[in-house]
Each structure stands twice: as C-alpha cells, then as structure tokens.
Design a protein around this motif. Sequence first.
Motif, PDB file in Angstrom:
ATOM      1  N   ALA A   1      58.564  33.987  19.475  1.00 32.75           N
ATOM      2  CA  ALA A   1      57.946  33.081  18.507  1.00 32.75           C
ATOM      3  C   ALA A   1      56.473  33.397  18.307  1.00 32.75           C
ATOM      4  O   ALA A   1      55.904  33.074  17.258  1.00 32.75           O
ATOM      5  N   VAL A   2      55.826  33.997  19.321  1.00 34.55           N
ATOM      6  CA  VAL A   2      54.434  34.398  19.164  1.00 34.55           C
ATOM      7  C   VAL A   2      54.383  35.530  18.139  1.00 34.55           C
ATOM      8  O   VAL A   2      55.132  36.501  18.233  1.00 34.55           O
ATOM      9  N   THR A   3      53.499  35.392  17.176  1.00 35.18           N
ATOM     10  CA  THR A   3      53.418  36.369  16.094  1.00 35.18           C
ATOM     11  C   THR A   3      52.091  37.115  16.125  1.00 35.18           C
ATOM     12  O   THR A   3      51.083  36.610  16.630  1.00 35.18           O
ATOM     13  N   ALA A   4      52.101  38.309  15.583  1.00 38.54           N
ATOM     14  CA  ALA A   4      50.899  39.117  15.415  1.00 38.54           C
ATOM     15  C   ALA A   4      50.854  39.555  13.954  1.00 38.54           C
ATOM     16  O   ALA A   4      51.679  40.359  13.514  1.00 38.54           O
ATOM     17  N   THR A   5      49.901  39.002  13.224  1.00 33.33           N
ATOM     18  CA  THR A   5      49.787  39.276  11.792  1.00 33.33           C
ATOM     19  C   THR A   5      48.733  40.347  11.550  1.00 33.33           C
ATOM     20  O   THR A   5      47.581  40.197  11.994  1.00 33.33           O
ATOM     21  N   PRO A   6      49.087  41.434  10.854  1.00 35.56           N
ATOM     22  CA  PRO A   6      48.094  42.493  10.588  1.00 35.56           C
ATOM     23  C   PRO A   6      46.942  41.973   9.721  1.00 35.56           C
ATOM     24  O   PRO A   6      47.162  41.269   8.731  1.00 35.56           O
ATOM     25  N   VAL A   7      45.721  42.284  10.127  1.00 33.69           N
ATOM     26  CA  VAL A   7      44.520  41.986   9.355  1.00 33.69           C
ATOM     27  C   VAL A   7      43.637  43.227   9.412  1.00 33.69           C
ATOM     28  O   VAL A   7      43.941  44.192  10.108  1.00 33.69           O
ATOM     29  N   ASP A   8      42.547  43.190   8.713  1.00 32.09           N
ATOM     30  CA  ASP A   8      41.642  44.328   8.692  1.00 32.09           C
ATOM     31  C   ASP A   8      41.150  44.645  10.101  1.00 32.09           C
ATOM     32  O   ASP A   8      40.507  43.819  10.739  1.00 32.09           O
ATOM     33  N   GLY A   9      41.477  45.813  10.599  1.00 32.46           N
ATOM     34  CA  GLY A   9      40.996  46.258  11.908  1.00 32.46           C
ATOM     35  C   GLY A   9      41.836  45.848  13.093  1.00 32.46           C
ATOM     36  O   GLY A   9      41.533  46.228  14.225  1.00 32.46           O
ATOM     37  N   GLY A  10      42.904  45.091  12.871  1.00 32.59           N
ATOM     38  CA  GLY A  10      43.707  44.671  14.019  1.00 32.59           C
ATOM     39  C   GLY A  10      44.764  43.648  13.665  1.00 32.59           C
ATOM     40  O   GLY A  10      45.382  43.714  12.600  1.00 32.59           O
TER      41      GLY A  10
END
Length: 376
Positions: free
Chosen positions: A135-144
Amino acid sequence: MEFGWTTDQERRYADTLAAARAAFDGVPSAPGGPKPWLRLADLGLLGASVPTRYGGGGLGALDTARLLEAVGRGCPDTGLVFAASAHLFACAMPIAEFGSEELRQRLLPRMCGGELVAANAMTEAEAGSDVSRLAVTATPVDGGYLLNGTKTFVSNGPVADVYVTYATTDPQAGHLGSTGFVVDRDTPGLTPGEPFDKLGMTSCQAGTVTFEDCFVPAGNVLGEPGQGAAIFQHSMGWERTCLFALFLGLQEALVERVVAHVRQRRQFGRRLADFQAVSHRIVDMKLRLESGRLLLYRACWAMDTDEHPVLFSALSKLAVSESALASAVDAVKLLGGQGYLREGGVEAALRDAMGATIFSGTSDIQRQLVAVELGL
C-alpha cells in the motif's frame, strides 16, 4: 563430502564465542563503557558478509552463519543479536549488492562499524506474508520519488538511522511494480513510531514508520525501478539462511544449561540425569539442534556455490525455528521452577523463540515454499 572445519574457522568460532561471553556476561554496559551495539561491531557481526572494501568482514554465507552461531550461543540477549542480524542481512546486504557506489561508500563503513543502525521497512498492516501488494506508494517526481504510507513491525525502526524500504511504483506491473529505496532518518516526511510492547526479543525495538510526501532522491533507489520484489527476496535469502544460526547458538546454550542442571539436581535420592524421561528429553533437544544445523549449513553451502538455495533455506528456517521453540519449552520444563523464573533467563529463550516461527516468513510460508520447490 567434507564435514570438518579449517583451523582458521575453528579459531574464529572459539574466539568469537569467548569474546561474546566476555562482552555480554550478564552485566549491563558500564557508564562510559562501550554500548552493546558497538560490542557487536567489535565482534565483526554488523558487517560480517559485507565486502572488505566497505568495512565488512567479506565472509561467505557459511562463515557468516558460523560467526552468528557463536554470538547467539555466547550472548544471552537474543533480541540484540537478532537486531544486528536484521541490520546486516535485510539492510546492509541489499545496499552492498544493489546500492549505488555513493550509497555504499557513505553508509556501509559506518553500518559495519556500529555508527549507524539500519532498519528494514517492508511489512504493512495488510502485507505480512503476502508482500506483493504494497500500500505504500512511491510517486515519481523531478529528481526522485515521494513516498506515502505506513510500514509496521519494522525491526530497529524506533532507533534506526537509515531505512531500507519498498514501495509500489507501478500498480499495474504485478511483481515488477515495486521498488527498493534507502531513506535517511532525518528525511522530512519520515516519522518513526514508538516501540511495540512485544512478547520477546525486547532488545530489538520494533514499530511503525510513516512516510508523508517523503522525498527520496533517485540516487537512493536500490537496483532499478521495478526490481524491489527481487531485491527483497534476495535479502530474505541471506536472512532465512544465515540469521537462524543465532537460534542454533541459543539451542546449544540451552542444551549446556539443562545438562549441567540435571547432573547436579537430585530428587528422590537420584540425579535427574538418571531418570530416563529426563535424559531422553535432552536427547531430543540435541537431535533437533544437530538436524537443523546440518540443514542450515547445507543452505549456506548452496548460497556460497551459487546453487539455487530456496529449497534448503526454507527447510532450514522451518527446522531451526520450530526446534528452537520446542527445545525452549523442554528447557523450561526440565528446569522446573528455576526455568519459570525470569531471573534464570530460560523463560526469555522461550519468548524469543516464539518469534522465530513468525518473522522472515512464517513456518507455514516456509512449508509452502518447499511445496512449490517440489512441484506441488
């Protein structure tokens, strides 16, 4: 087939056992003296299998397990040894094998030397045995990436300086949809929870870790995006194969303890050792110990020779954890009232051993892994 140890291996085991007994002789750290974590670093445990160029011992799986077995036998604080093992196998090894060179050089020497404590954050409220749906998510953003969600039962979580965690980066990609990350404790948005009040292994503090828009730079990704599941399973290979050597050491200490007790204790005019019901119970403890030891060494050999280790890792984890629990129960019964008292330390072994059948994959999960390996 060779069952012997080299002179160097024998010496390393004996020296480590003696050093562990001396360092953890039931006396808390003296004011101004070395802390328990640093004592484990001095024993070489915190970086045993990490390459020497990063401050580790450079040991293979078998020698690492043998070192851990000696410490598990010599140190009465099983929770502390478990905390160090989780730090090494679930955190240092993924960084050593999948982290960037910058991460390795920045973190590993300090992790091996005891300056940094690491925690593995994988388990979630709805992802225990099944870690394929995070359920923990990692959303791509600028630089990470921005991490959001909560992990639980994070060993070392309340006191860690660095976290190895896993999050979903592509919900549509199945087992290729999770990614591993290394996150520093002082990263904005990361909040460790208070320690859980657990049944056993109290020296290994565990709790929740919450991520709220926690930014992790791209350089802190382990491997490549989408490789999280494979990296986690690789770390579990180390953990399931080597970590449980500490419970071999615990069982060895229990056998020594009960043998000394039944030789000395007398009832009805005879030594307890003279009663067949007593001696046979201890024989069963020894049988379980040696059977689990052979399976664990076999699993380590498979890792060291690049043979597919899943089958023997699962078998050894299952055998050693269940035998540790059974032998701890027997030890309490054999010591009677002394075994029931906290001051004797044996009841702690029983509480600690219960956890061995649950973490790193429950006993039923190990049975399922073996069934899959058998083609069932």
